[in-house]
Motif scaffolding. Structure first.
Motif, mmCIF file in Angstrom:
data_model
loop_
_atom_site.group_PDB
_atom_site.id
_atom_site.type_symbol
_atom_site.label_atom_id
_atom_site.label_comp_id
_atom_site.label_asym_id
_atom_site.label_seq_id
_atom_site.Cartn_x
_atom_site.Cartn_y
_atom_site.Cartn_z
ATOM 1 N N LYS A 99 -10.054 -3.714 10.672
ATOM 2 C CA LYS A 99 -10.652 -5.015 10.614
ATOM 3 C C LYS A 99 -9.099 -6.191 10.782
ATOM 4 C CE LYS A 99 -12.730 -9.641 11.252
ATOM 5 N NZ LYS A 99 -13.960 -10.058 10.998
ATOM 6 N N LEU A 100 -9.464 -5.519 8.581
ATOM 7 C CA LEU A 100 -7.514 -6.313 7.651
ATOM 8 C C LEU A 100 -6.424 -6.036 8.310
ATOM 9 C CD1 LEU A 100 -9.427 -6.124 4.403
ATOM 10 C CD2 LEU A 100 -9.071 -8.511 5.916
ATOM 11 N N ASN A 101 -6.490 -4.541 8.953
ATOM 12 C CA ASN A 101 -4.989 -3.828 9.074
ATOM 13 C C ASN A 101 -4.227 -4.677 10.440
ATOM 14 O OD1 ASN A 101 -4.215 -1.915 7.046
ATOM 15 N ND2 ASN A 101 -6.236 -0.975 8.209
ATOM 16 N N GLU A 102 -5.744 -4.948 11.243
ATOM 17 C CA GLU A 102 -5.024 -5.708 12.526
ATOM 18 C C GLU A 102 -4.786 -7.243 12.286
ATOM 19 O OE1 GLU A 102 -8.867 -6.636 14.546
ATOM 20 O OE2 GLU A 102 -9.054 -3.622 15.012
ATOM 21 N N LEU A 103 -4.606 -7.714 10.954
ATOM 22 C CA LEU A 103 -4.009 -8.940 10.396
ATOM 23 C C LEU A 103 -2.279 -9.045 10.344
ATOM 24 C CD1 LEU A 103 -5.846 -10.326 7.811
ATOM 25 C CD2 LEU A 103 -6.229 -10.551 9.696
ATOM 26 N N ASP A 104 -1.778 -10.035 11.332
ATOM 27 C CA ASP A 104 -0.081 -10.093 11.012
ATOM 28 C C ASP A 104 0.482 -10.925 9.781
ATOM 29 O OD1 ASP A 104 2.525 -9.998 12.028
ATOM 30 O OD2 ASP A 104 2.245 -11.780 13.535
ATOM 31 N N THR A 105 0.838 -9.425 9.327
ATOM 32 C CA THR A 105 1.539 -9.659 8.086
ATOM 33 C C THR A 105 2.989 -10.255 7.580
ATOM 34 O OG1 THR A 105 1.473 -7.843 6.799
ATOM 35 C CG2 THR A 105 -0.764 -9.295 6.520
ATOM 36 N N THR A 106 3.534 -10.520 8.594
ATOM 37 C CA THR A 106 4.896 -10.889 9.000
ATOM 38 C C THR A 106 5.175 -12.011 8.422
ATOM 39 O OG1 THR A 106 4.751 -9.655 10.890
ATOM 40 C CG2 THR A 106 6.815 -10.635 10.979
ATOM 41 N N GLY A 107 5.974 -12.038 7.755
ATOM 42 C CA GLY A 107 7.109 -13.237 6.751
ATOM 43 C C GLY A 107 6.081 -13.516 6.047
ATOM 44 N N ILE A 108 4.577 -12.446 5.479
ATOM 45 C CA ILE A 108 3.832 -13.217 4.251
ATOM 46 C C ILE A 108 4.224 -12.710 3.042
ATOM 47 C CG2 ILE A 108 1.845 -13.036 3.535
ATOM 48 C CD1 ILE A 108 0.608 -13.615 5.986
ATOM 49 N N GLU A 109 4.611 -13.431 1.588
ATOM 50 C CA GLU A 109 4.986 -12.661 0.660
ATOM 51 C C GLU A 109 3.936 -12.292 0.279
ATOM 52 O OE1 GLU A 109 7.059 -14.124 -3.573
ATOM 53 O OE2 GLU A 109 6.500 -15.955 -1.951
#
Length: 306
Positions: free
Chosen positions: A250-260
């Motif tokens: 579920k965590l891997n589904e998160l979109d972390t684009t642009g997050i430092e």
């Protein structure tokens, strides 16, 4: 292993070759007669050149054997033997070879033995096919242990009172190098043993994929953790592990684009307050709460005795 006998080996500064009869005098004066060289070894210092000649006659005869490895260490600049390095033990079943070495005292601490040992280990592994090359030394012989480490041999442990040399019974430091192919073979064997340990995904009632832990995986986890799980405990552990994997998915589904990326979940700020200069140290206000005061401080009652 494919035994090749004592072959000539060359390094940047050294030539490793077979001993020859005319080497006897150099061997005697360079190291074989020196008690300091033999201090932590098993042979007594030679008393005469004739004794060395007798020993070399035995070495020359042994060179006929394909599994005999006994090199004279010769510096290219001097063209005379200054030490020796040899295989002192072979275990065909485990593809293991034990190495022993010594060098004249005036050639100590110059990296010569490290260079010779590194080349011999390479030859025994790459050309003879040894899976393990090892050596041992008296735990008090620190420079020998450092030589093994410098030759990329890993410390495996110290065997207590496992050796005997000219100083008597001693603790023996063991170092070894394992052939990379042998490590890969061992990894393949371990992988084969745990091939039944699997995690699969099935469709849940909510239409989402769920992780399912196999019984073999749970059994393997129990072995690694050295736990004996009852059937009920194993089922509960399987569910817990599956839930953890589901949450990771579920965590891997998160979109972390642009997050430092951060080392902490929340931004870290300095919580220390700034130093504030005030007049006085506030001792009067502090001492106002003291049950007993003496000489401008708290009077602490005795805790032991009267």
């Amino acid at each position: 292993m494919k035994h090749l006998g004592t072959q000539i080996l060359a390094t940047e500064h050294l030539t490793l070759r077979r001993f020859e009869p005319e080497d006897a005098e150099h061997c005697f004066y360079n190291w074989l007669s020196d008690p300091e060289v033999a201090k932590y070894l098993t042979w007594a210092p030679y008393q005469t050149v004739e004794q060395v000649q007798e020993r070399m006659a035995i070495w020359e005869n042994n060179y006929r054997k394909e599994d005999n490895y006994n090199w004279a260490i010769e510096m290219n600049e001097s063209e005379q033997p200054i030490g020796s390095i040899s295989v002192v033990g072979i275990n065909e079943d485990t593809e293991s070879m034990e190495v022993g070495y010594c060098i004249g005292r005036k050639f100590w601490h110059r990296g010569i033995m490290t260079e010779a040992l590194t080349e011999v280990v390479r030859f025994l592994m790459d050309e003879v096919g040894a899976g393990r090359v090892w050596a041992g030394c008296d735990s008090r012989n620190l420079y020998s242990a450092k030589t093994m480490a410098a030759a990329d041999m890993e410390y495996e442990g110290t065997l207590r009172r496992a050796g005997r040399n000219n100083q008597g019974i001693c603790d023996e430091v063991i170092c070894a190098k394992i052939r990379s192919e042998a490590i890969a073979e061992q990894a393949e064997e371990e992988a084969a043993e745990t091939a039944g340990a699997t995690v699969t995904k099935v469709m849940g009632e909510d239409g989402k994929l769920r992780n399912v832990i196999s019984d073999e995986t749970m059994e393997y986890v129990g072995i690694l953790a050295k736990l004996e799980l009852s059937p009920e405990e194993a089922e509960a552990a399987k569910k817990d592990m599956a839930d953890m994997l589901d949450y990771i998915d579920k965590l891997n589904e998160l979109d972390t684009t642009g997050i430092e990326p951060m080392s902490h979940v929340f931004p870290v700020h300095n919580v220390f307050r700034e130093d504030v200069v005030t007049n006085g140290d506030g001792s009067e206000a502090t001492l106002a709460n003291a049950p007993v005061k003496k000489d401008g401080g708290f009077k602490v009652p005795k805790t032991i005795g009267d």
